[in-house]
Each structure stands twice: as structure tokens, then as C-alpha cells.
Design a protein around this motif. Structure first.
Motif, PDB file in Angstrom:
ATOM      1  N   LEU A  32       0.806  -1.217   0.000  1.00 18.13           N
ATOM      2  CA  LEU A  32       0.000   0.000   0.000  1.00 18.13           C
ATOM      3  C   LEU A  32       0.843   1.273   0.000  1.00 18.13           C
ATOM      4  N   ASP A  33       1.953   1.276   0.752  1.00 16.43           N
ATOM      5  CA  ASP A  33       2.836   2.451   0.781  1.00 16.43           C
ATOM      6  C   ASP A  33       3.403   2.738  -0.599  1.00 16.43           C
ATOM      7  N   ARG A  34       3.837   1.688  -1.280  1.00 17.57           N
ATOM      8  CA  ARG A  34       4.388   1.855  -2.628  1.00 17.57           C
ATOM      9  C   ARG A  34       3.294   2.308  -3.602  1.00 17.57           C
ATOM     10  N   ALA A  35       2.077   1.803  -3.442  1.00 15.41           N
ATOM     11  CA  ALA A  35       0.960   2.219  -4.293  1.00 15.41           C
ATOM     12  C   ALA A  35       0.669   3.711  -4.112  1.00 15.41           C
ATOM     13  N   PHE A  36       0.707   4.183  -2.859  1.00 11.83           N
ATOM     14  CA  PHE A  36       0.496   5.613  -2.605  1.00 11.83           C
ATOM     15  C   PHE A  36       1.589   6.450  -3.276  1.00 11.83           C
ATOM     16  N   TYR A  37       2.834   5.977  -3.200  1.00  9.17           N
ATOM     17  CA  TYR A  37       3.956   6.685  -3.821  1.00  9.17           C
ATOM     18  C   TYR A  37       3.784   6.747  -5.335  1.00  9.17           C
ATOM     19  N   PHE A  81       5.394  17.744  -2.755  1.00 10.10           N
ATOM     20  CA  PHE A  81       5.525  17.510  -1.318  1.00 10.10           C
ATOM     21  C   PHE A  81       5.117  16.077  -0.971  1.00 10.10           C
ATOM     22  N   ASN A  82       3.961  15.652  -1.469  1.00 11.00           N
ATOM     23  CA  ASN A  82       3.474  14.303  -1.161  1.00 11.00           C
ATOM     24  C   ASN A  82       4.452  13.229  -1.640  1.00 11.00           C
ATOM     25  N   ALA A  83       4.933  13.351  -2.860  1.00  8.54           N
ATOM     26  CA  ALA A  83       5.849  12.345  -3.411  1.00  8.54           C
ATOM     27  C   ALA A  83       7.163  12.318  -2.633  1.00  8.54           C
ATOM     28  N   GLU A  84       7.679  13.490  -2.266  1.00 10.02           N
ATOM     29  CA  GLU A  84       8.930  13.534  -1.504  1.00 10.02           C
ATOM     30  C   GLU A  84       8.766  12.885  -0.131  1.00 10.02           C
ATOM     31  N   GLU A  85       7.653  13.164   0.532  1.00  8.77           N
ATOM     32  CA  GLU A  85       7.406  12.589   1.857  1.00  8.77           C
ATOM     33  C   GLU A  85       7.213  11.076   1.772  1.00  8.77           C
ATOM     34  N   LEU A  86       6.502  10.620   0.767  1.00  7.53           N
ATOM     35  CA  LEU A  86       6.310   9.177   0.592  1.00  7.53           C
ATOM     36  C   LEU A  86       7.628   8.485   0.251  1.00  7.53           C
ATOM     37  N   LYS A  87       8.465   9.161  -0.532  1.00 10.71           N
ATOM     38  CA  LYS A  87       9.782   8.599  -0.860  1.00 10.71           C
ATOM     39  C   LYS A  87      10.606   8.448   0.419  1.00 10.71           C
ATOM     40  N   LYS A  88      10.609   9.471   1.273  1.00 13.57           N
ATOM     41  CA  LYS A  88      11.329   9.398   2.552  1.00 13.57           C
ATOM     42  C   LYS A  88      10.804   8.238   3.395  1.00 13.57           C
ATOM     43  N   LEU A 113       9.352   5.469   2.353  1.00 21.18           N
ATOM     44  CA  LEU A 113       9.795   4.209   1.767  1.00 21.18           C
ATOM     45  C   LEU A 113      11.281   3.970   2.034  1.00 21.18           C
ATOM     46  N   GLU A 114      12.080   5.022   1.990  1.00 21.59           N
ATOM     47  CA  GLU A 114      13.511   4.890   2.276  1.00 21.59           C
ATOM     48  C   GLU A 114      13.722   4.447   3.722  1.00 21.59           C
ATOM     49  N   THR A 115      12.943   5.005   4.631  1.00 24.52           N
ATOM     50  CA  THR A 115      13.030   4.650   6.045  1.00 24.52           C
ATOM     51  C   THR A 115      12.699   3.176   6.249  1.00 24.52           C
ATOM     52  N   LYS A 116      11.717   2.695   5.521  1.00 28.20           N
ATOM     53  CA  LYS A 116      11.310   1.290   5.624  1.00 28.20           C
ATOM     54  C   LYS A 116      12.228   0.365   4.821  1.00 28.20           C
TER      55      LYS A 116
END
Length: 72
Positions: A26-31, A55-62, A64-67
């Protein structure tokens, strides 16, 4: 041009949509959806949407990187 803009423009909005629908994460789908929306906004030149989806894409990328899930 920001890195996330280059990523968004590396595929068509249809391709991002297809990727979003094909993943079970789901996280990757949101990204992928955020990249699709950003690519659409960049094509239209809509500044407020570009700002929002950047903003949304950058935050989702961060996120995903954290995970440890960030790969395209």
C-alpha cells in the motif's frame, strides 16, 4: 528541476497508474499514485498541484527509504 520531478516524468501517468494497481504494498501504491498525479500536474503546468504533489511524493519517498523499500 527537482529529483522527484525527474522521477515523475520518467514514466507516463498511465504507467504510474499501472504500477500502483499492480503492487500489493500500500505504501508503494500511494507513492506511485503521487508520482502519477505529479506527472499530470507537470504536464498541465498547474503550479498549486505541482507544489502539493511534489511535497506528497517527496514525503512518501522518505517514508519508503526509512522502511528500506525505496526502489523503482
Amino acid at each position: 528541476m527537482q529529483e522527484v520531478h525527474k522521477i515523475a516524468l520518467s514514466r507516463s501517468p498511465k504507467e504510474w497508474d499501472r504500477l500502483a494497481k499492480s503492487t500489493s504494498d500500500l505504501d508503494r501504491a500511494f507513492y506511485y499514485n503521487a508520482l502519477k498525479r505529479l506527472a499530470e500536474a507537470l504536464q498541465k503546468g498547474n503550479k498549486s498541484e505541482i507544489e502539493t504533489w511534489t511535497f506528497n511524493a517527496e514525503e512518501l519517498k522518505k517514508h519508503l527509504e526509512t522502511k528500506g523499500l525505496f526502489t523503482l
